[in-house]
Design a protein around this motif. Structure first.
Motif, PDB file in Angstrom:
ATOM      1  N   GLU A 151      -0.151  -4.477   2.891  1.00  0.00           N
ATOM      2  CA  GLU A 151      -0.129  -3.372   4.035  1.00  0.00           C
ATOM      3  C   GLU A 151       1.342  -3.127   4.199  1.00  0.00           C
ATOM      4  N   ARG A 152       1.646  -1.858   4.883  1.00  0.00           N
ATOM      5  CA  ARG A 152       2.949  -1.721   5.326  1.00  0.00           C
ATOM      6  C   ARG A 152       2.528  -1.005   6.814  1.00  0.00           C
ATOM      7  N   PHE A 161      -5.084   5.589  -7.608  1.00  0.00           N
ATOM      8  CA  PHE A 161      -6.478   5.110  -7.618  1.00  0.00           C
ATOM      9  C   PHE A 161      -6.570   3.905  -6.860  1.00  0.00           C
ATOM     10  N   ARG A 185      -6.065   8.850  -1.542  1.00  0.00           N
ATOM     11  CA  ARG A 185      -6.705   8.804  -2.676  1.00  0.00           C
ATOM     12  C   ARG A 185      -8.232   9.423  -3.025  1.00  0.00           C
ATOM     13  N   ALA A 186      -8.741   9.581  -1.714  1.00  0.00           N
ATOM     14  CA  ALA A 186     -10.208  10.126  -1.942  1.00  0.00           C
ATOM     15  C   ALA A 186      -9.906  11.729  -2.366  1.00  0.00           C
ATOM     16  N   TYR A 222      -2.916  16.686  12.476  1.00  0.00           N
ATOM     17  CA  TYR A 222      -3.137  15.274  12.907  1.00  0.00           C
ATOM     18  C   TYR A 222      -1.852  14.792  12.716  1.00  0.00           C
ATOM     19  N   PHE A 264      -0.543   4.687  -0.938  1.00  0.00           N
ATOM     20  CA  PHE A 264      -1.545   5.676  -0.541  1.00  0.00           C
ATOM     21  C   PHE A 264      -2.554   5.330   0.267  1.00  0.00           C
ATOM     22  N   SER A 265      -2.759   6.128   1.202  1.00  0.00           N
ATOM     23  CA  SER A 265      -4.052   5.858   2.075  1.00  0.00           C
ATOM     24  C   SER A 265      -5.288   6.004   1.368  1.00  0.00           C
ATOM     25  N   VAL A 266      -6.258   5.802   2.141  1.00  0.00           N
ATOM     26  CA  VAL A 266      -7.953   5.904   1.663  1.00  0.00           C
ATOM     27  C   VAL A 266      -7.906   7.612   1.387  1.00  0.00           C
ATOM     28  N   TRP A 272      -4.959  17.204   8.307  1.00  0.00           N
ATOM     29  CA  TRP A 272      -4.297  16.167   8.088  1.00  0.00           C
ATOM     30  C   TRP A 272      -2.960  16.268   8.690  1.00  0.00           C
ATOM     31  N   LEU A 299     -21.436  26.559 -10.994  1.00  0.00           N
ATOM     32  CA  LEU A 299     -20.643  25.279 -10.969  1.00  0.00           C
ATOM     33  C   LEU A 299     -19.203  25.523 -10.653  1.00  0.00           C
ATOM     34  N   LEU A 312      -8.942  11.847  -5.763  1.00  0.00           N
ATOM     35  CA  LEU A 312     -10.060  11.840  -6.857  1.00  0.00           C
ATOM     36  C   LEU A 312     -11.031  13.119  -6.790  1.00  0.00           C
ATOM     37  N   ARG A 358       0.792  -1.252   0.055  1.00  0.00           N
ATOM     38  CA  ARG A 358      -0.054  -0.074   0.029  1.00  0.00           C
ATOM     39  C   ARG A 358       0.747   1.379  -0.140  1.00  0.00           C
ATOM     40  N   LEU A 392       0.038  12.032  15.552  1.00  0.00           N
ATOM     41  CA  LEU A 392       0.854  10.753  15.179  1.00  0.00           C
ATOM     42  C   LEU A 392       2.168  11.150  15.490  1.00  0.00           C
TER      43      LEU A 392
END
Lengths: 240, 475
Positions: free
Chosen positions: A239-240, A208, A18-19, A83, A13-15, A80, A62, A22, A11, A88
């Motif tokens: 996982e890492r 992605f 990625r989110a 955080y 990139f974390s979720v 982040w 828009l 995107l 892994r 962390l």
């Protein structure tokens, strides 16, 4: 035989990353299309696009929705960061960090040397190579100036209470010029570097899926691979 | 100077003077006549301040004069514009004919009044204060005149051209209202108003109202803030409870558990299982296949409530979006108006469905009591809450139709609300006063619903779909 073709994945990139990517991607495309269709409103394709979205009012709306979305991503990154630092206990300038360090200058020098055939091997890039950091920071810093000039254009009456009226004109020029720069950079430089390199063409899906392969990691981020292996932090299987 | 030279100079000067005099006395040409006509009739460039101010000056020619007047009911009404008001307003760089668009003609009069929406189109049906005042003309609130009237035939509230003693008054001074002060609402929202306004000045709707109503994307009343804080604490409590358990191989680090949990969700959504999951979402969540498998009556009850809320929520969101991107479109104008035929009927039908679902569910739980049905306190609380919300909603609608005197042919679209309004009209109660209290009851009930969401039965709205997606197994 089939087992031999299965590559070990890790892994990268974390979720959240990625989110955010995107969201930034779609918002950036949206802001570019709506912005340029307004800036080049005399051209037929722009007029067709504006018409298809129900007129300039809706395109403007828009455009602002995309702008707010983009800036929410910036705020997410800052939250982040807080955080990461305070909960962390992360290091801003450690090998995992996206911050520029002196090491990046040396890597840049060595990388240029490798490209010009003065060196036999590329430098041992860490988690983020110098051009990846550049990619990130151009957008991050660009968002501040685009955001500020965009706000001036969004609320001209409010801001002209504090600054001279010509600041609105300046904001318009700067907003447009930087938009051209940002779009050219992201659509051409970023896309080419990330997705059109021969070893990843037709696309690098790491951002992605969040996953990378052992082979790719050893090739593109050898420094990180070596460090994690040495410390025993790397665990195959996603996982890492 | 020599006499000869003096004579020569005098002669030259005389000739020059004659020529100049002749030039000045040129007969008027056709071009000059056109130029004179254009003093009044020229098309000024209203996109520039020069054109705007020139246009204003042209109107001021008459309308600064204190004797400037019009006739209304055999009385002379002043048409004098007060520059001290107009020049302080935000329209000081707007030409008169940009607002009074149809006045530059012969005979010199306006039939449409001021055309505010030509520029301020985004306010048409804006979900904040403007949607609930959709039949109130802009100038009724935004000008300083204290006299407003309800035109029942036109179904609109507008500035009155007479005072309370029926004496004609002038509306020409152009003094605008400071809308940042709440006092301006009192012009209509007072105890003895005749325009059908509730006595209380009610707060704006909140985004949490979007579940059932067209509402702005803002917090609104502090009631909803409290509800959201309670709901948020409840949700954090649920998440904290969930994350007490281990996620995959992780038992202690919450950060790691969140990481693994989010990875699990991501890997489900962005995977080859996406379409089978979508199928599950469609059949089990949207069509409620699992509930149908448990019993047809159960499915009917749940559907009456679920689909009604779902449809109302979808319509509210669509209306908010449409109003933002195309406020002048016919569809947007229809959807933002709660009295329009479609919206009124839709709201009443879905409201009736919700009430029917609640009554049916209560009948099963408390009257027929099938053996397999276990009724807990949280089921009863949820049903009572939903039932009361729908019931007070109808009561509010009935009172609103009654006090606002909406013409019958329009009000009938809200068939239930209209029927209630007819029944309520029998009682001689000051419904304009009651409306405010009823509104707060409805709002507090909804705030309780929001606050109760993560605490009781209602949390299944989120947990059931999540569980169905996460526990999806390829058949």
């Amino acid at each position: 035989m089939a087992d031999q073709t299965v590559q070990e994945t890790f892994r990268r990139f974390s979720v959240l990353q990625r989110a955010v990517h995107l969201t930034v991607m779609f918002a950036f495309i949206g802001i570019g299309l709506t912005g340029f269709s307004m800036a080049f409103s005399s051209l037929a394709p722009a007029r067709a696009f504006v018409w298809s979205l129900g007129g300039v009012e809706s395109v403007r709306y828009l455009h602002r929705v995309c702008a707010v979305t983009l800036y929410l991503c910036v705020i997410t990154e800052v939250v982040w960061l807080i955080y990461y630092k305070f909960l962390l206990r992360g290091n801003f300038f450690g090998p995992h960090s996206i911050s520029f360090t002196k090491q990046d200058l040396l890597h840049f020098r060595d990388h240029m040397g490798y490209i010009l055939a003065l060196r036999n091997t590329p430098p041992p890039f860490e988690r983020f190579a110098w051009w990846e950091k550049l990619d990130y920071w151009t957008l991050f810093i660009g968002m501040q100036t685009m955001g500020l000039t965009g706000l001036l254009l969004w609320f001209p009456e409010f801001f002209s209470r504090f600054v001279p009226g010509y600041f609105i004109n300046l904001a318009q020029v700067l907003h447009f010029d930087e938009a051209v720069l940002a779009v050219l950079y992201k659509f051409f430089v970023h896309t080419t570097i990330r997705h059109f390199r021969p070893e990843v063409y037709p696309g690098d899906w790491t951002i992605f899926t969040g996953k990378t392969t052992k082979e790719k990691m050893m090739r593109t981020h050898p420094g990180e691979w070596a460090r994690l292996n040495a410390s025993g932090q790397i665990i195959p299987g996603g996982e890492r | 100077m020599k006499p000869r030279l003096l004579r020569s100079v005098t002669a030259v000067c005389a000739i020059v003077c004659c020529l100049l005099a002749f030039g000045m006395a040129q007969p008027t040409t056709a071009d000059d006549q056109i130029s004179e006509c254009l003093n009044c009739h020229r098309q000024r460039n209203l996109n520039a301040n020069e054109g705007v101010l020139s246009s204003q000056l042209f109107c001021y020619d008459c309308h600064l004069d204190p004797s400037s007047h019009g006739d209304f009911r055999d009385a002379k009404v002043s048409l004098q514009v007060k520059p001290e008001y107009f020049q302080q307003s935000s329209h000081r760089f707007v030409a008169c004919i940009q607002c009074h668009a149809d006045v530059a003609r012969s005979p010199h009069r306006s039939s449409s009044g001021v055309t505010c929406l030509q520029c301020h189109i985004s306010f048409l049906g804006d979900p904040g204060i403007h949607a609930s005042h959709i039949r109130v003309r802009c100038e009724a609130c935004h000008t300083d005149s204290q006299f407003v009237e309800l035109d029942v035939a036109q179904n609109e509230i507008k500035l009155s051209r007479t005072n309370t003693d029926s004496v004609p008054i002038s509306l020409a001074n152009h003094k605008t209202t400071d809308v940042s002060r709440d006092e301006f609402c009192i012009k209509c929202h007072n105890l003895n108003n005749r325009v059908g306004a509730p006595v209380a000045v009610l707060p704006s709707r909140s985004f949490v109202c979007l579940a059932c109503h067209y509402a702005p994307l803002r917090l609104g009343s502090p009631i909803f803030l409290i509800a959201l804080v309670v709901a948020l604490i409840g949700m954090v409590g649920i998440l904290a409870f969930w994350f007490k358990a281990g996620v995959e191989d992780e038992a202690s680090s919450v950060h790691r558990k969140i990481q693994l949990g989010s990875e699990l969700v991501w890997s489900k959504i962005f995977s080859r299982e996406f379409f089978p999951i979508l199928k599950t979402v469609f059949f089990d969540i949207l069509l409620q296949r699992r509930i149908l498998a448990n019993g047809v009556s159960r499915w009917f009850i749940h559907s009456l409530i679920f689909y009604s809320f779902f449809a109302r929520f979808a319509l509210s969101l669509f209306t908010v979006f449409l109003q933002k991107i195309a406020p002048a479109s016919e569809l947007a104008i229809t959807l933002v108006n709660r009295d329009s035929g479609f919206v009124a009927t839709f709201n009443d039908v879905t409201g009736i469905f919700i009430l029917a679902g609640v009554v049916w569910a209560m009948f099963r739980r408390f009257v027929t009591k099938p053996e397999y049905l276990l009724t807990q306190e949280q089921d009863t609380v949820a049903l009572i809450l939903i039932g009361l919300i729908a019931f007070t909603g109808f009561a509010l609608e009935g009172v609103r139709i009654l006090i606002t005197q909406i013409p019958h042919h329009i009000a009938i679209s809200a068939f239930t609300g209209y029927l209630i309004s007819r029944i309520l009209s029998i009682a001689s109660i000051n419904w304009q006063l009651v409306y405010g209290y009823l509104w707060y009851v409805h709002a507090i009930l909804w705030a309780l619903f929001i606050a109760y969401l993560p605490l009781g039965k209602l949390k299944h709205i989120f947990t059931t779909p999540l569980s169905l997606i996460l526990n999806y197994k390829k058949e």
